[in-house]
Write an enzyme that holds these catalytic residues in place. Structure first.
Site, PDB file in Angstrom:
ATOM      1  CG  HIS A 116      14.733  16.623 -19.066  1.00 43.72           C
ATOM      2  ND1 HIS A 116      13.777  16.069 -18.233  1.00 43.72           N
ATOM      3  CD2 HIS A 116      14.849  15.788 -20.123  1.00 43.72           C
ATOM      4  CE1 HIS A 116      13.329  14.952 -18.779  1.00 43.72           C
ATOM      5  NE2 HIS A 116      13.960  14.746 -19.914  1.00 43.72           N
ATOM      6  CD  GLU A 181      21.604  15.928 -14.567  1.00 44.27           C
ATOM      7  OE1 GLU A 181      20.955  16.607 -13.764  1.00 44.27           O
ATOM      8  OE2 GLU A 181      21.391  14.710 -14.742  1.00 44.27           O
TER       9      GLU A 181
HETATM   10  C1  GRF Z   1      18.838  15.096 -12.011  1.00 40.19           C
HETATM   11  O1  GRF Z   1      19.252  14.080 -12.882  1.00 40.19           O
HETATM   12  C2  GRF Z   1      17.969  16.084 -12.710  1.00 40.19           C
HETATM   13  O2  GRF Z   1      18.362  16.310 -14.036  1.00 40.19           O
HETATM   14  C3  GRF Z   1      16.647  15.365 -12.689  1.00 40.19           C
HETATM   15  O3  GRF Z   1      16.576  14.779 -11.424  1.00 40.19           O
HETATM   16  C4  GRF Z   1      17.902  14.543 -10.945  1.00 40.19           C
HETATM   17  C5  GRF Z   1      18.014  15.298  -9.663  1.00 40.19           C
HETATM   18  O4  GRF Z   1      19.226  15.040  -8.999  1.00 40.19           O
HETATM   19  N1  GRF Z   1      15.559  16.261 -12.974  1.00 40.19           N
HETATM   20  P1  GRF Z   1      19.706  15.955  -7.804  1.00 40.19           P
HETATM   21  O5  GRF Z   1      18.549  16.058  -6.817  1.00 40.19           O
HETATM   22  O6  GRF Z   1      20.057  17.292  -8.369  1.00 40.19           O
HETATM   23  O7  GRF Z   1      20.878  15.241  -7.226  1.00 40.19           O
END
Ligand code: GRF
Length: 229
Positions: A116, A181
């Site tokens: 998240h 992330e």
């Molecule tokens: C990411 O920021 C994730 O944390 C959120 O949606 C976005 C998805 O990005 N839930 P991706 O599809 O992984 O590029």
């Protein structure tokens, strides 16, 4: 002497969109060699870039589209069947944009992990970067957590933090958080492959041999923040 558990950590990744976290997960699993394998990618969106990327990579990729099912329960059941076919140790949500029902979450209890884009418990739900800017927090980031029936809530595996700059827009902040992330999810994949992640009796995460599960970006992309004198 205790036996060494050399079984493969089987991962199924659920996606709906762009798929940059999927790419980070797949690359991290590949770095683990035979210890981890992304067995399947399941997309709720037939047009997801993540799905096209997975197919180009030769991964098993399929669609379970919510719009093909008359109710959320039926969608959840179809999704669970698609996942079960691959007998995963863990199901990783990576930009999966459907809210999963309590029965689904219960079925995969302790095996369902999400990322998240906020420092939970702050800013559950959507538009987390706007929320961070609107409230004036000075630190923002991402959380990898076990999924519970409560949206964007559950035992925290790891968090990545970035400083918020006065010049930030939601897009610039999102971009900086996204870079973190990818690193945090990759690290969690390594821990899962090494079978170091457990939940204790209080529902808190433990990672064997790891004292700190908070991550900063590399200094080159950290932005500026004040050092404590
Ligand atoms: C990411 O920021 C994730 O944390 C959120 O949606 C976005 C998805 O990005 N839930 P991706 O599809 O992984 O590029």
């Amino acid at each position: 002497m205790s036996a060494v558990n050399t079984s493969i950590c089987r991962l199924v990744v659920l996606v709906s969109g762009r798929g940059s976290n999927l790419q980070a997960i797949v690359q991290a699993a590949r770095r683990q060699g035979p210890a981890a394998r992304v067995c399947a990618v399941v997309s709720s969106n037939p047009d997801a870039a993540a799905l096209a990327w997975a197919r180009r990579e030769g991964l098993q990729a399929q669609v379970v589209a919510h719009r093909d099912y008359p109710s959320r329960d039926q969608f959840d059941q179809a999704l669970a069947q698609a996942i079960d076919a691959h007998q995963p140790d863990y199901v990783l949500l990576a930009g999966f944009m459907r809210v999963l029902g309590a029965a689904f979450v219960q079925r995969f209890n302790g095996r369902l992990i999400n990322i998240h884009p906020s420092l939970l418990p702050a800013f559950p739900g959507l538009h987390t970067h706007q929320q961070a800017l609107a409230t004036g927090v000075q630190w923002h980031g991402c959380t990898v957590h076990f999924v519970t029936p409560v949206l964007d809530h559950g035992p925290i595996v790891a968090q990545g933090i970035v400083p918020v700059l006065d010049t930030d827009t939601p897009d610039s902040l999102a971009q900086r958080v996204l870079g973190v992330e990818h690193r945090v999810y990759a690290q969690v994949v390594q821990w899962l492959a090494q079978k170091r992640v457990t939940l204790d009796a209080f529902g808190r995460v433990r990672v064997a041999g790891v004292a700190s599960r908070s991550f900063f970006p590399a200094s080159s992309d950290a932005g500026t923040f004040q050092e404590i004198a």
